[in-house]
Design an enzyme around this catalytic site. Structure first.
Site, PDB file in Angstrom:
ATOM      1  N   GLY A  45      34.371  39.854  27.297  1.00 20.28           N
ATOM      2  CA  GLY A  45      34.901  41.102  27.820  1.00 20.28           C
ATOM      3  C   GLY A  45      34.954  42.187  26.761  1.00 20.28           C
ATOM      4  O   GLY A  45      34.680  41.939  25.580  1.00 20.28           O
ATOM      5  N   GLN A  46      35.330  43.382  27.174  1.00 26.50           N
ATOM      6  CA  GLN A  46      35.369  44.506  26.239  1.00 26.50           C
ATOM      7  C   GLN A  46      36.286  44.227  25.051  1.00 26.50           C
ATOM      8  O   GLN A  46      35.906  44.413  23.893  1.00 26.50           O
ATOM      9  CB  GLN A  46      35.848  45.766  26.955  1.00 26.50           C
ATOM     10  CG  GLN A  46      34.880  46.330  27.973  1.00 26.50           C
ATOM     11  CD  GLN A  46      35.395  47.644  28.535  1.00 26.50           C
ATOM     12  OE1 GLN A  46      35.256  48.688  27.926  1.00 26.50           O
ATOM     13  NE2 GLN A  46      36.007  47.592  29.699  1.00 26.50           N
ATOM     14  N   VAL A  47      37.499  43.791  25.342  1.00 29.01           N
ATOM     15  CA  VAL A  47      38.467  43.525  24.280  1.00 29.01           C
ATOM     16  C   VAL A  47      38.180  42.193  23.606  1.00 29.01           C
ATOM     17  O   VAL A  47      38.243  42.078  22.378  1.00 29.01           O
ATOM     18  CB  VAL A  47      39.904  43.556  24.840  1.00 29.01           C
ATOM     19  CG1 VAL A  47      40.920  43.184  23.756  1.00 29.01           C
ATOM     20  CG2 VAL A  47      40.230  44.940  25.404  1.00 29.01           C
ATOM     21  N   ASP A  68      36.025  28.001  33.261  1.00 28.54           N
ATOM     22  CA  ASP A  68      36.159  28.581  34.595  1.00 28.54           C
ATOM     23  C   ASP A  68      37.627  28.897  34.832  1.00 28.54           C
ATOM     24  O   ASP A  68      38.432  28.016  35.137  1.00 28.54           O
ATOM     25  CB  ASP A  68      35.648  27.593  35.643  1.00 28.54           C
ATOM     26  CG  ASP A  68      35.796  28.124  37.065  1.00 28.54           C
ATOM     27  OD1 ASP A  68      36.157  29.312  37.229  1.00 28.54           O
ATOM     28  OD2 ASP A  68      35.559  27.338  38.018  1.00 28.54           O
ATOM     29  N   LEU A  69      37.979  30.170  34.688  1.00 28.33           N
ATOM     30  CA  LEU A  69      39.371  30.566  34.831  1.00 28.33           C
ATOM     31  C   LEU A  69      39.875  30.420  36.264  1.00 28.33           C
ATOM     32  O   LEU A  69      41.086  30.425  36.489  1.00 28.33           O
ATOM     33  CB  LEU A  69      39.555  32.012  34.364  1.00 28.33           C
ATOM     34  CG  LEU A  69      39.317  32.253  32.874  1.00 28.33           C
ATOM     35  CD1 LEU A  69      39.322  33.745  32.576  1.00 28.33           C
ATOM     36  CD2 LEU A  69      40.370  31.544  32.036  1.00 28.33           C
ATOM     37  N   TYR A  99      41.020  40.250  35.384  1.00 30.93           N
ATOM     38  CA  TYR A  99      40.309  40.893  36.484  1.00 30.93           C
ATOM     39  C   TYR A  99      40.582  42.379  36.329  1.00 30.93           C
ATOM     40  O   TYR A  99      41.728  42.826  36.427  1.00 30.93           O
ATOM     41  CB  TYR A  99      40.850  40.375  37.817  1.00 30.93           C
ATOM     42  CG  TYR A  99      40.114  40.884  39.040  1.00 30.93           C
ATOM     43  CD1 TYR A  99      39.298  40.034  39.767  1.00 30.93           C
ATOM     44  CD2 TYR A  99      40.253  42.201  39.481  1.00 30.93           C
ATOM     45  CE1 TYR A  99      38.630  40.485  40.911  1.00 30.93           C
ATOM     46  CE2 TYR A  99      39.592  42.665  40.599  1.00 30.93           C
ATOM     47  CZ  TYR A  99      38.783  41.799  41.312  1.00 30.93           C
ATOM     48  OH  TYR A  99      38.113  42.251  42.434  1.00 30.93           O
ATOM     49  N   ASP A 101      48.837  50.180  31.688  1.00 30.29           N
ATOM     50  CA  ASP A 101      49.667  51.321  32.076  1.00 30.29           C
ATOM     51  C   ASP A 101      49.912  51.346  33.580  1.00 30.29           C
ATOM     52  O   ASP A 101      50.860  51.988  34.047  1.00 30.29           O
ATOM     53  CB  ASP A 101      48.984  52.625  31.655  1.00 30.29           C
ATOM     54  CG  ASP A 101      47.580  52.756  32.237  1.00 30.29           C
ATOM     55  OD1 ASP A 101      46.722  51.920  31.880  1.00 30.29           O
ATOM     56  OD2 ASP A 101      47.324  53.685  33.023  1.00 30.29           O
ATOM     57  N   TYR A 142      45.832  45.872  41.370  1.00 33.28           N
ATOM     58  CA  TYR A 142      45.564  45.553  39.966  1.00 33.28           C
ATOM     59  C   TYR A 142      46.855  45.629  39.145  1.00 33.28           C
ATOM     60  O   TYR A 142      47.196  44.708  38.406  1.00 33.28           O
ATOM     61  CB  TYR A 142      44.520  46.518  39.407  1.00 33.28           C
ATOM     62  CG  TYR A 142      44.351  46.424  37.916  1.00 33.28           C
ATOM     63  CD1 TYR A 142      43.750  45.312  37.324  1.00 33.28           C
ATOM     64  CD2 TYR A 142      44.809  47.455  37.090  1.00 33.28           C
ATOM     65  CE1 TYR A 142      43.611  45.224  35.941  1.00 33.28           C
ATOM     66  CE2 TYR A 142      44.663  47.377  35.719  1.00 33.28           C
ATOM     67  CZ  TYR A 142      44.071  46.260  35.148  1.00 33.28           C
ATOM     68  OH  TYR A 142      43.944  46.182  33.789  1.00 33.28           O
TER      69      TYR A 142
END
Length: 298
Positions: free
Chosen positions: A14-16, A39-40, A64, A105, A128
């Site tokens: 992922g990005q982070v 597999d999460l 997600y 946030d 989300y």
């Protein structure tokens, strides 16, 4: 000689997570797992992975993040953003180890006039945000030592994010409409990873009882974003100002009401980093400075 600690990192692609693979180097032996390795969606597999590795620290960068899709993909969003952190927290508590986790946030409703602090009332307005807040609550309920870093408007050079979307649209359009009445701090994924590494380096210096005492004294929720504030429109203009060569579209400011989305976004996503700075002595760079570095690294 101090024994090297083992760090389990989830969401490595992922990005982070990708940035964390670099920022955590030297702080321990990093075992980075991506979708191919773990597999999460299988919580039993998540438990087994932790029990087999027996790490000294878990860093959960998996999530997600498809905000609009989450509105109709509720069960999967809750599984990845609430159930997985709950399992990781349970396993961390069983092993007596700490957990680092990332939130958003979007746990706030955006009605406050100034930057949110960690103790402000939460009121997520979309699935989300609700799923991420449920993850925070699950970790707190388990009671393991933990750091939860709430961040905002994450972007980088990989994955799907606002920066890459603007660059793609800018390559083919003369004009782009971008929302001007939502405020926040665009935060480079590298900034998140770097500051995480800086905080963790303070814990790594401690051994045995002092390690546990450090985590016990510092556990909790912290806001971690870039410094400064802008709108999505201001972010877009800054991106194109740093784009060398090629097409630079005209960016028109529009109200959020003119750009309806499945998920409701908060008008105010500003988060105060004061607690982070006062506790750990780390200060996030201004969002424009971070963007400049990010664009130069492409």
């Amino acid at each position: 000689m101090r024994e090297q600690r083992t760090i389990l990192l989830t969401g490595a692609n992922g990005q982070v997570g990708f940035e964390l693979m670099r920022s955590l180097q030297g702080l321990g032996k990093v075992t980075a797992l991506d979708r191919a390795d773990l597999d999460l969606g299988d919580l039993d597999q998540v438990r087994r992975a932790v029990r087999e590795l027996k790490p000294n620290l878990i860093v959960n960068a998996a999530a997600y993040t498809a905000v609009d899709f989450a509105e109709t993909d509720v069960s999967v969003a809750m599984l990845l953003n609430a159930d997985v952190p709950a399992v990781l927290a349970e396993e961390a508590a069983r092993l007596g180890i700490p957990l680092i986790h990332y939130s958003t946030d979007y746990v706030f409703d955006g009605t406050k006039d100034v930057a949110y602090v960690e103790d402000d009332a939460t009121n997520p307005q979309n699935v989300y945000g609700q799923s991420k807040f449920a993850g925070e609550q699950a970790i707190a309920a388990v009671g393991c030592a933990h750091l939860i870093f709430r961040t905002s408007w994450v972007y980088g050079t990989r994955g799907k994010n606002f920066l890459l979307t603007m660059l793609r649209l800018g390559a083919s359009r003369e004009e782009i409409n971008v929302v001007v009445d939502q405020l926040g701090a665009p935060t480079w994924s590298n900034t998140i990873a770097t500051l995480t590494g800086n905080v963790l380096s303070q814990a790594i210096m401690h051994e045995n009882d002092a390690w546990a005492e450090w985590w016990g004294g510092n556990s909790g929720v912290y806001h971690l974003t870039a410094s400064g504030v802008t709108s999505w429109h201001g972010f877009a203009e800054a991106i194109f100002a740093l784009t060398e060569g090629g097409r630079k579209p005209v960016v028109h400011p529009i109200p959020a009401s003119s750009y309806p989305t499945q998920a409701k976004r908060p008008a105010n996503s500003r988060l105060s980093n004061d607690k982070l700075e006062n506790t750990f002595g780390v200060r996030a760079p201004d969002w424009r400075d971070a963007l400049r570095l990010c664009m130069a690294s492409r």
